[in-house]
Structure formats: C-alpha cells, structure tokens
Design an enzyme around this catalytic site. Structure first.
Site, PDB file in Angstrom:
ATOM      1  N   SER A  10       0.822  -1.216   0.000  1.00  0.00           N
ATOM      2  CA  SER A  10       0.000   0.000   0.000  1.00  0.00           C
ATOM      3  C   SER A  10       0.858   1.270   0.000  1.00  0.00           C
ATOM      4  O   SER A  10       1.747   1.428   0.845  1.00  0.00           O
ATOM      5  CB  SER A  10      -0.917  -0.048   1.236  1.00  0.00           C
TER       6      SER A  10
HETATM    7  N1  GSH Z   1      -5.898   8.895   2.347  1.00  0.00           N
HETATM    8  C1  GSH Z   1      -5.648   7.663   3.049  1.00  0.00           C
HETATM    9  C2  GSH Z   1      -4.200   7.652   3.556  1.00  0.00           C
HETATM   10  O1  GSH Z   1      -3.352   8.321   2.968  1.00  0.00           O
HETATM   11  O2  GSH Z   1      -3.930   7.008   4.565  1.00  0.00           O
HETATM   12  C3  GSH Z   1      -5.918   6.487   2.144  1.00  0.00           C
HETATM   13  C4  GSH Z   1      -5.994   5.201   2.899  1.00  0.00           C
HETATM   14  C5  GSH Z   1      -6.571   4.081   2.062  1.00  0.00           C
HETATM   15  O3  GSH Z   1      -7.523   4.292   1.292  1.00  0.00           O
HETATM   16  N2  GSH Z   1      -6.023   2.883   2.217  1.00  0.00           N
HETATM   17  C6  GSH Z   1      -6.522   1.746   1.487  1.00  0.00           C
HETATM   18  C7  GSH Z   1      -7.516   0.991   2.358  1.00  0.00           C
HETATM   19  O4  GSH Z   1      -7.308   0.875   3.544  1.00  0.00           O
HETATM   20  C8  GSH Z   1      -5.385   0.808   1.154  1.00  0.00           C
HETATM   21  S1  GSH Z   1      -4.103   1.565   0.223  1.00  0.00           S
HETATM   22  N3  GSH Z   1      -8.610   0.474   1.769  1.00  0.00           N
HETATM   23  C9  GSH Z   1      -9.563  -0.310   2.481  1.00  0.00           C
HETATM   24  C10 GSH Z   1     -10.828   0.442   2.808  1.00  0.00           C
HETATM   25  O5  GSH Z   1     -10.899   1.664   2.504  1.00  0.00           O
HETATM   26  O6  GSH Z   1     -11.753  -0.182   3.331  1.00  0.00           O
END
Ligand code: GSH
Length: 209
Positions: A10
C-alpha cells in the site's frame, strides 16, 4: 510501543514506513490483509471506524490518514524539524505538496488504475490525461529545485515518492517529465528506508501483471 497496521504494498503505508525510518522510531508492525477482509473485522473497525490502512496506535491515540501519521511521528519523535519545518512559510509549502499528493497526484492514479485492477473495468483515456496533467504539475513544481519543498528532504518528498514510484511500477512512462525523473532518482538514493518502499512495490507490482 507504537502499533502500526499496514500492508507492505500500500502506497500510504509505504510512506509511513519510510517516515518512521527517517525519524528513527520503531513501529510494531501488524499486517492487515485487505484481500482477506481483515480491515472489516470488528476488532479493527473499533480502532479505525473508517477501516483504512495505514492506522497507528500510540498510547491513547488512534490515528489514520498517512500524512497525518507522518506529521505526528516527526512532531512527537523527530530530533529536528527538518522533515516538517516549524517555520510557517516552509511548512506551508510542505503542506501544499502533501495535499496535492493526496487530492490530486495519488487520487488521479487511483481513479485511473484501480477500476481496471479491482473491477476489471476498461481503461478510461480521460482519466489517463488527468494523470498526465498531475505528473506535469509535479514536474513544474520541481523546476530548479532539488527536493519537492526546498533544498532538503521533507515529508513532501516521502509521500510524493511513494506515489510516483507507484506510477512507475504501474508502467506509467515518466520519461516525458525530466524534473520528476531527476528528483525521483535523488529520492531513491537519499530517502531513509527506501528499501522498504522497494519491497512494498514488489508486492504492489503483482496487481499490474
Ligand atoms: N488517504 C488515506 C491515507 O493516505 O492514509 C488512504 C488510505 C486508504 O484508502 N487505504 C486503502 C484501504 O485501507 C489501502 S491503500 N482500503 C480499504 C478500505 O478503505 O476499506
């Protein structure tokens, strides 16, 4: 101990891993397998109701949003403020880049690639152009500069290199953006913990093959 919920591939997690190295703080790594739905389990939603990674727990503080975590690590544990300068003018530029990364550069990357990867949708040429425009903006910001927000490495570089290396890994051609290429090479050579970014990218790459 600082618990860190993450997945190596990620991009926002990679940015925090590099920041922790740069600050010299140890993270207690806790793998969250998104494909297995670990993030939707009640024990994780209790920690972060938005169920995103990266997520950090330091004492009473549960924190998510990678850039907020990065800023916290520097402010709480950094020996100097060089990664996130206290000077309002310098910090303003770092912040501009952090928000640009989240709202524009990384956002447009996800808008173009993620529907193709996760929903097998066809490529949208309009969204591709938007990505090119965003990398072009970064190329302009970098004109005549060594780093993204001045003459030394800051959180701006760390978040942006996590994103640009994702573009690179996805097969996006950076050769039309000479300032980006030069800065990218500089970041690879000088960002603490860049090896962690590389290791994560190897995982990330599997989605693109
Ligand atoms: N803007 C956030 C950051 O920079 O931390 C983005 C976080 C994000 O969307 N992470 C994704 C995630 O956890 C993985 S890269 N997706 C699962 C979900 O949203 O349920």
């Amino acid at each position: 101990t600082i618990d860190f919920y993450y997945l190596p591939g990620s991009a926002p997690c990679r940015a925090v891993l590099m920041t922790a190295k740069a600050v010299g703080v140890e993270l207690n790594l806790k793998l969250v397998n998104l494909l297995a739905g670990d993030h939707l389990k009640p024990e994780f939603v209790k920690i972060n109701p938005q169920h995103t990674i990266p997520t950090m727990v330091d004492g009473d503080l549960n924190l998510w949003e990678s850039r907020a975590i990065m800023a916290y690590l520097v402010e709480k544990y950094g020996k100097t403020d060089s990664l996130y300068p206290k000077d309002p003018t310098k910090r303003a530029v770092v912040n501009q880049r952090l928000y640009f990364d989240m709202g524009t550069l990384y956002d447009r990357f996800g808008t173009y690639y993620y529907p193709q990867i996760f929903a097998k949708a066809p490529a949208n040429p309009e969204n591709f152009k938007k990505m090119e425009e965003a990398v072009g903006f970064l190329n302009t910001f970098l004109d005549g500069q060594t780093y993204a927000a001045g003459e030394s490495l800051t959180l701006a570089d760390i978040t942006l290199v996590a994103t640009i290396s994702s573009y690179d890994t996805a097969g996006f051609d950076l050769s039309k953006y000479p300032n980006v290429e030069k800065w990218y090479a500089k970041c690879k050579a000088t960002t603490p913990g860049y090896d962690l970014n590389e290791a994560g990218l190897a995982e990330f790459k599997k989605f693109f093959s």
